[in-house]
Write a protein that holds these residues in place. Structure first.
Motif, PDB file in Angstrom:
ATOM      1  N   TYR A  41       0.844  -1.194   0.000  1.00  0.00           N
ATOM      2  CA  TYR A  41       0.000   0.000   0.000  1.00  0.00           C
ATOM      3  C   TYR A  41       0.879   1.243   0.000  1.00  0.00           C
ATOM      4  N   THR A  42       0.525   2.223  -0.804  1.00  0.00           N
ATOM      5  CA  THR A  42       1.300   3.474  -0.877  1.00  0.00           C
ATOM      6  C   THR A  42       0.748   4.487   0.112  1.00  0.00           C
ATOM      7  N   ASP A  43       0.744   4.103   1.375  1.00  0.00           N
ATOM      8  CA  ASP A  43       0.204   4.973   2.427  1.00  0.00           C
ATOM      9  C   ASP A  43       1.225   5.242   3.517  1.00  0.00           C
ATOM     10  N   GLY A  44       2.501   5.022   3.183  1.00  0.00           N
ATOM     11  CA  GLY A  44       3.553   5.249   4.174  1.00  0.00           C
ATOM     12  C   GLY A  44       3.601   4.207   5.268  1.00  0.00           C
ATOM     13  N   GLY A  45       2.945   3.098   5.050  1.00  0.00           N
ATOM     14  CA  GLY A  45       2.980   2.009   6.024  1.00  0.00           C
ATOM     15  C   GLY A  45       1.849   2.018   7.029  1.00  0.00           C
ATOM     16  N   GLU A  46       0.854   2.904   6.854  1.00  0.00           N
ATOM     17  CA  GLU A  46      -0.230   3.003   7.833  1.00  0.00           C
ATOM     18  C   GLU A  46      -1.003   1.692   7.962  1.00  0.00           C
ATOM     19  N   ALA A  47      -1.412   1.130   6.832  1.00  0.00           N
ATOM     20  CA  ALA A  47      -2.209  -0.105   6.868  1.00  0.00           C
ATOM     21  C   ALA A  47      -1.425  -1.244   7.510  1.00  0.00           C
ATOM     22  N   HIS A  53      -0.256  -3.904  14.704  1.00  0.00           N
ATOM     23  CA  HIS A  53      -0.727  -3.585  16.056  1.00  0.00           C
ATOM     24  C   HIS A  53      -1.857  -4.528  16.465  1.00  0.00           C
ATOM     25  N   PHE A  54      -2.767  -4.780  15.532  1.00  0.00           N
ATOM     26  CA  PHE A  54      -3.880  -5.692  15.813  1.00  0.00           C
ATOM     27  C   PHE A  54      -3.364  -7.097  16.120  1.00  0.00           C
ATOM     28  N   MET A  55      -2.402  -7.561  15.315  1.00  0.00           N
ATOM     29  CA  MET A  55      -1.852  -8.899  15.513  1.00  0.00           C
ATOM     30  C   MET A  55      -1.110  -9.011  16.838  1.00  0.00           C
ATOM     31  N   PRO A 131      11.515  -7.118  18.268  1.00  0.00           N
ATOM     32  CA  PRO A 131      11.267  -5.671  18.435  1.00  0.00           C
ATOM     33  C   PRO A 131       9.773  -5.334  18.482  1.00  0.00           C
ATOM     34  N   ALA A 132       8.959  -6.056  17.684  1.00  0.00           N
ATOM     35  CA  ALA A 132       7.526  -5.770  17.639  1.00  0.00           C
ATOM     36  C   ALA A 132       6.824  -6.116  18.947  1.00  0.00           C
ATOM     37  N   ARG A 133       7.285  -7.158  19.616  1.00  0.00           N
ATOM     38  CA  ARG A 133       6.629  -7.600  20.842  1.00  0.00           C
ATOM     39  C   ARG A 133       7.266  -7.036  22.115  1.00  0.00           C
ATOM     40  N   PHE A 134       8.559  -6.733  22.053  1.00  0.00           N
ATOM     41  CA  PHE A 134       9.253  -6.340  23.283  1.00  0.00           C
ATOM     42  C   PHE A 134       9.854  -4.939  23.223  1.00  0.00           C
ATOM     43  N   GLY A 135       9.460  -4.146  22.234  1.00  0.00           N
ATOM     44  CA  GLY A 135       9.904  -2.752  22.181  1.00  0.00           C
ATOM     45  C   GLY A 135      11.137  -2.561  21.323  1.00  0.00           C
ATOM     46  N   GLY A 136      11.439  -1.281  21.051  1.00  0.00           N
ATOM     47  CA  GLY A 136      12.603  -0.944  20.261  1.00  0.00           C
ATOM     48  C   GLY A 136      12.259  -0.361  18.906  1.00  0.00           C
ATOM     49  N   LEU A 137      10.942  -0.162  18.637  1.00  0.00           N
ATOM     50  CA  LEU A 137      10.518   0.416  17.372  1.00  0.00           C
ATOM     51  C   LEU A 137      10.113   1.876  17.548  1.00  0.00           C
ATOM     52  N   GLU A 138      10.294   2.646  16.486  1.00  0.00           N
ATOM     53  CA  GLU A 138       9.889   4.041  16.517  1.00  0.00           C
ATOM     54  C   GLU A 138       8.359   4.138  16.495  1.00  0.00           C
ATOM     55  N   PRO A 139       7.782   5.124  17.194  1.00  0.00           N
ATOM     56  CA  PRO A 139       6.321   5.272  17.176  1.00  0.00           C
ATOM     57  C   PRO A 139       5.859   6.054  15.944  1.00  0.00           C
ATOM     58  N   ILE A 140       4.620   5.809  15.537  1.00  0.00           N
ATOM     59  CA  ILE A 140       3.995   6.556  14.457  1.00  0.00           C
ATOM     60  C   ILE A 140       2.523   6.754  14.813  1.00  0.00           C
ATOM     61  N   TYR A 147       1.131   3.968  17.079  1.00  0.00           N
ATOM     62  CA  TYR A 147       1.489   2.583  16.787  1.00  0.00           C
ATOM     63  C   TYR A 147       3.006   2.468  16.687  1.00  0.00           C
ATOM     64  N   ASP A 148       3.501   1.237  16.897  1.00  0.00           N
ATOM     65  CA  ASP A 148       4.919   0.969  16.617  1.00  0.00           C
ATOM     66  C   ASP A 148       5.115   0.940  15.105  1.00  0.00           C
ATOM     67  N   ASN A 149       6.157   1.609  14.631  1.00  0.00           N
ATOM     68  CA  ASN A 149       6.391   1.709  13.188  1.00  0.00           C
ATOM     69  C   ASN A 149       7.209   0.511  12.697  1.00  0.00           C
ATOM     70  N   LEU A 150       6.548  -0.644  12.637  1.00  0.00           N
ATOM     71  CA  LEU A 150       7.212  -1.850  12.145  1.00  0.00           C
ATOM     72  C   LEU A 150       7.494  -1.728  10.650  1.00  0.00           C
ATOM     73  N   TYR A 151       6.694  -0.935   9.963  1.00  0.00           N
ATOM     74  CA  TYR A 151       6.859  -0.756   8.521  1.00  0.00           C
ATOM     75  C   TYR A 151       8.252  -0.255   8.175  1.00  0.00           C
ATOM     76  N   ILE A 152       8.722   0.772   8.872  1.00  0.00           N
ATOM     77  CA  ILE A 152      10.042   1.337   8.551  1.00  0.00           C
ATOM     78  C   ILE A 152      11.142   0.339   8.877  1.00  0.00           C
ATOM     79  N   LYS A 153      10.921  -0.490   9.896  1.00  0.00           N
ATOM     80  CA  LYS A 153      11.873  -1.535  10.239  1.00  0.00           C
ATOM     81  C   LYS A 153      11.977  -2.546   9.097  1.00  0.00           C
ATOM     82  N   VAL A 154      10.830  -2.905   8.524  1.00  0.00           N
ATOM     83  CA  VAL A 154      10.802  -3.846   7.401  1.00  0.00           C
ATOM     84  C   VAL A 154      11.518  -3.256   6.192  1.00  0.00           C
ATOM     85  N   VAL A 155      11.186  -2.016   5.868  1.00  0.00           N
ATOM     86  CA  VAL A 155      11.785  -1.356   4.699  1.00  0.00           C
ATOM     87  C   VAL A 155      13.298  -1.257   4.845  1.00  0.00           C
TER      88      VAL A 155
END
Length: 228
Positions: A41-47, A53-55, A131-140, A147-155
Motif C-alpha cells: 500500500y502506498t500509504d507510508g505504512g499506515e495499513a 498492532h492488531f496482531m 522488536p515488535a513484541r518487546f519494544g525498540g521500534l519508533e512510534p507513528i 502505533y509501533d512503526n514496524l513498517y520502517i523496520k521492514v523497509v
C-alpha cells in the motif's frame, strides 16, 4: 494414556503429527502472506502498522501465537526424530541405491531444507518479532492513535543485501520443502484416491510456488524499486 503415548511416539504416530502440524503451518503461511502484502500500500505504512498492532494486541491472536509456536516445535522435533530413525534403519545409505531414480531431490533433502528454513526463521524472528513484541521500534501516529512503526523496520531491513539474499534463498528452500511435504502430509493421513490425488499433487505444487514467490517478491521489491 499408555496407548496414546505409544501410538504417537511410534514412527507412524510421529509422521501423523508431522503431517497435521505441517498443514497447520501452511494455513499460517497464507495468513501471514496476506498480512505482508499490505506493505505494498502506498500509504507510508499506515495499513501495515495498524495490521501489526492488531496482531500484537488481540488476545485471540496472541493465544494462537502460542499454538503456532507449539506447532513449530512439534514439527521440528518430530522431523529430527524421524530423520535419526531413518538413518539408523538404513546404515548403508542412499549411495548404492541410485536415489535420484527412486525419489525426488526434495524428498531426500528434507532435513537440509528444514535446517535452512529454521536458521532463517530464527534470524527473521529476532529481526522483526522481538522488536515488535518487546519494544525498540519508533512510534507513528495514525488517526490520532500511536502505533509501533514496524513498517520502517521492514523497509530498512529489505535494503540490506545479505538479508534479502538470505530471505530469498530461504523461500526457495521453503518451496522445495512444501512441494514434498504437502503431498506427503495427505498421503500419511490416508487421504489418497486415484481420482483426487493428482489434483492434490498439482494444488500442492502450485501452492508451494505461489506462496513462496509471494514472500520472495516483497524483499526484492523494496531492495530494487523502493526509495526510502
Amino acid at each position: 494414556m499408555n496407548w496414546f503415548t505409544k501410538t504417537f511416539s511410534s514412527t507412524i504416530g510421529r509422521k501423523i503429527i508431522m503431517s497435521i502440524t505441517g498443514l497447520f503451518l501452511c494455513s499460517f503461511l497464507v495468513i501471514h502472506l496476506i498480512g505482508n502484502l499490505q506493505l505494498f500500500y502506498t500509504d507510508g505504512g499506515e495499513a501495515f502498522n495498524v495490521y501489526s498492532h492488531f496482531m500484537g494486541t488481540n488476545p485471540i491472536i496472541r493465544t494462537m501465537e502460542i499454538v503456532l509456536l507449539l506447532g513449530f516445535l512439534f514439527h521440528i522435533y518430530d522431523a529430527i526424530v524421524l530423520t535419526r530413525r531413518n538413518k539408523a534403519s538404513r546404515p548403508i545409505g542412499y549411495a548404492n541405491n541410485r536415489p535420484e531414480e527412486n525419489s525426488p531431490w526434495s524428498s531426500r533433502n528434507m532435513g537440509l531444507l528444514g535446517t535452512v528454513i529454521l536458521v532463517f526463521l530464527i534470524i527473521h524472528l529476532w529481526n522483526f518479532f522481538v522488536p515488535a513484541r518487546f519494544g525498540g521500534l519508533e512510534p507513528i501516529v495514525v488517526d490520532n492513535v500511536e502505533y509501533d512503526n514496524l513498517y520502517i523496520k521492514v523497509v530498512q531491513s529489505f535494503k540490506v543485501w545479505w538479508y534479502v539474499l538470505i530471505y530469498v534463498l530461504a523461500m526457495v528452500a521453503l518451496a522445495y520443502h512444501l512441494i514434498h511435504g504437502f503431498q506427503s502430509a495427505f498421503q500419511t493421513l490416508g487421504l489418497t484416491h486415484k481420482k483426487y490425488t493428482p489434483f492434490i499433487q498439482k494444488f500442492g505444487y502450485a501452492f508451494s510456488i505461489l506462496i513462496c514467490l509471494g514472500f520472495a517478491i516483497i524483499p526484492l521489491y523494496f531492495f530494487f524499486f523502493f526509495e526510502l
